[in-house]
Scaffold this motif. Structure first.
Motif, mmCIF file in Angstrom:
data_model
loop_
_atom_site.group_PDB
_atom_site.id
_atom_site.type_symbol
_atom_site.label_atom_id
_atom_site.label_comp_id
_atom_site.label_asym_id
_atom_site.label_seq_id
_atom_site.Cartn_x
_atom_site.Cartn_y
_atom_site.Cartn_z
ATOM 1 N N UNK A 275 1.653 2.785 1.093
ATOM 2 C CA UNK A 275 0.482 3.655 1.154
ATOM 3 C C UNK A 275 0.506 4.562 -0.072
ATOM 4 N N UNK A 276 -0.615 4.640 -0.760
ATOM 5 C CA UNK A 276 -0.730 5.533 -1.916
ATOM 6 C C UNK A 276 -1.700 6.653 -1.548
ATOM 7 N N UNK A 277 -1.192 7.879 -1.584
ATOM 8 C CA UNK A 277 -2.023 9.030 -1.264
ATOM 9 C C UNK A 277 -2.536 9.649 -2.570
ATOM 10 N N UNK A 278 -3.830 9.881 -2.625
ATOM 11 C CA UNK A 278 -4.431 10.407 -3.852
ATOM 12 C C UNK A 278 -5.233 11.656 -3.505
ATOM 13 N N UNK A 279 -5.033 12.722 -4.271
ATOM 14 C CA UNK A 279 -5.710 13.984 -3.971
ATOM 15 C C UNK A 279 -7.219 13.874 -4.186
ATOM 16 N N UNK A 280 -7.609 12.974 -5.101
ATOM 17 C CA UNK A 280 -9.040 12.823 -5.367
ATOM 18 C C UNK A 280 -9.506 11.443 -4.862
ATOM 19 N N UNK A 281 -10.663 11.027 -5.301
ATOM 20 C CA UNK A 281 -11.172 9.719 -4.828
ATOM 21 C C UNK A 281 -11.270 8.716 -5.972
ATOM 22 N N UNK A 282 -10.463 8.937 -7.015
ATOM 23 C CA UNK A 282 -10.540 8.072 -8.200
ATOM 24 C C UNK A 282 -9.178 7.458 -8.504
ATOM 25 N N UNK A 283 -8.762 6.459 -7.728
ATOM 26 C CA UNK A 283 -7.454 5.872 -7.985
ATOM 27 C C UNK A 283 -7.430 5.107 -9.302
ATOM 28 N N UNK A 284 -6.281 5.203 -9.958
ATOM 29 C CA UNK A 284 -6.024 4.429 -11.186
ATOM 30 C C UNK A 284 -7.024 4.703 -12.320
ATOM 31 N N UNK B 164 -6.623 -5.130 -2.445
ATOM 32 C CA UNK B 164 -6.452 -6.591 -2.381
ATOM 33 C C UNK B 164 -4.982 -6.988 -2.548
ATOM 34 N N UNK B 165 -4.179 -6.071 -3.101
ATOM 35 C CA UNK B 165 -2.733 -6.320 -3.226
ATOM 36 C C UNK B 165 -1.990 -5.940 -1.942
ATOM 37 N N UNK B 166 -2.737 -5.554 -0.928
ATOM 38 C CA UNK B 166 -2.105 -5.163 0.331
ATOM 39 C C UNK B 166 -1.619 -3.724 0.323
ATOM 40 N N UNK B 167 -2.151 -2.937 -0.605
ATOM 41 C CA UNK B 167 -1.765 -1.518 -0.717
ATOM 42 C C UNK B 167 -2.818 -0.681 0.012
ATOM 43 N N UNK B 168 -2.339 0.195 0.891
ATOM 44 C CA UNK B 168 -3.267 1.039 1.647
ATOM 45 C C UNK B 168 -3.524 2.320 0.850
ATOM 46 N N UNK B 169 -4.796 2.661 0.659
ATOM 47 C CA UNK B 169 -5.137 3.873 -0.098
ATOM 48 C C UNK B 169 -5.578 4.986 0.840
ATOM 49 N N UNK B 170 -5.001 6.153 0.631
ATOM 50 C CA UNK B 170 -5.432 7.343 1.372
ATOM 51 C C UNK B 170 -6.075 8.266 0.347
ATOM 52 N N UNK B 171 -7.377 8.114 0.151
ATOM 53 C CA UNK B 171 -8.064 8.910 -0.859
ATOM 54 C C UNK B 171 -8.452 10.271 -0.284
ATOM 55 N N UNK B 172 -8.619 11.247 -1.182
ATOM 56 C CA UNK B 172 -9.014 12.593 -0.775
ATOM 57 C C UNK B 172 -8.011 13.198 0.210
ATOM 58 N N UNK B 173 -6.740 12.933 -0.022
ATOM 59 C CA UNK B 173 -5.647 13.472 0.789
ATOM 60 C C UNK B 173 -4.636 14.124 -0.161
#
Ligand SMILES: Cc1cc2nc3c(=O)[nH]c(=O)nc-3n(C[C@H](O)[C@H](O)[C@H](O)COP(=O)(O)OP(=O)(O)OC[C@H]3O[C@@H](n4cnc5c(N)ncnc54)[C@H](O)[C@@H]3O)c2cc1C
Length: 103
Positions: free
Chosen positions: A30-39, A69-78
């Motif tokens: 799981x990748x947690x991102x503070x904003x909504x713009x991963x990578x 699609x790589x099976x990575x779960x994104x937690x955006x805006x967290x």
């Protein structure tokens, strides 16, 4: 099964997540991102400001869908607020401002 939580979803975070999946395809990542713009390529910002790149969204190395699609779960805006390594807990300010605890 391995479960990894990565805080930050820019170059370092996404590289780490992709590498984990490469090494162990069954790992839950799981990748947690503070904003909504991963990578998003922040290095490309000058090209947007100079007008060379018209749409800043195209600065993203990968879209959220491509990452998932790589099976990575994104937690955006967290946004991670604190990490308790002993208890293996992360205090998170989630979308809408609510506080959650991730184990
Ligand atoms: C204008 C500019 C030009 C650059 N040009 C180059 C270049 O040409 N070559 C080069 O090698 N480098 C360049 N860099 C540097 C390069 O962008 C950085 O080294 C690189 O972005 C670092 O990547 P990172 O993943 O470690 O961190 P960052 O890109 O800073 O990403 C941090 C991530 O963590 C997330 N985050 C932060 N805090 C939290 C939190 N509390 N909870 C959850 N998520 C959080 C953010 O949302 C983001 O996704 C440039 C930087 C800038 C600003």
């Amino acid at each position: 099964m391995t479960h990894m939580l990565i805080i930050g979803g820019s170059d370092a975070g996404i590289s780490a997540a992709l590498r984990i999946k490469e090494v162990d395809a069954r790992a839950e990542v799981t990748v947690m991102v503070a904003d909504v713009f991963p990578n998003l390529s922040i290095c490309g910002l000058p090209f947007f400001l100079s007008g060379e790149v018209a749409d800043w969204r195209t600065l993203a190395h990968r879209t959220a869908a491509e990452i998932e699609a790589h099976g990575i779960h994104l937690l955006l805006d967290h946004r991670a607020e604190s990490i308790d390594r002993q208890a293996r807990h992360v205090r998170v300010r989630a979308t809408g401002g609510r506080l959650v605890s991730l184990a």
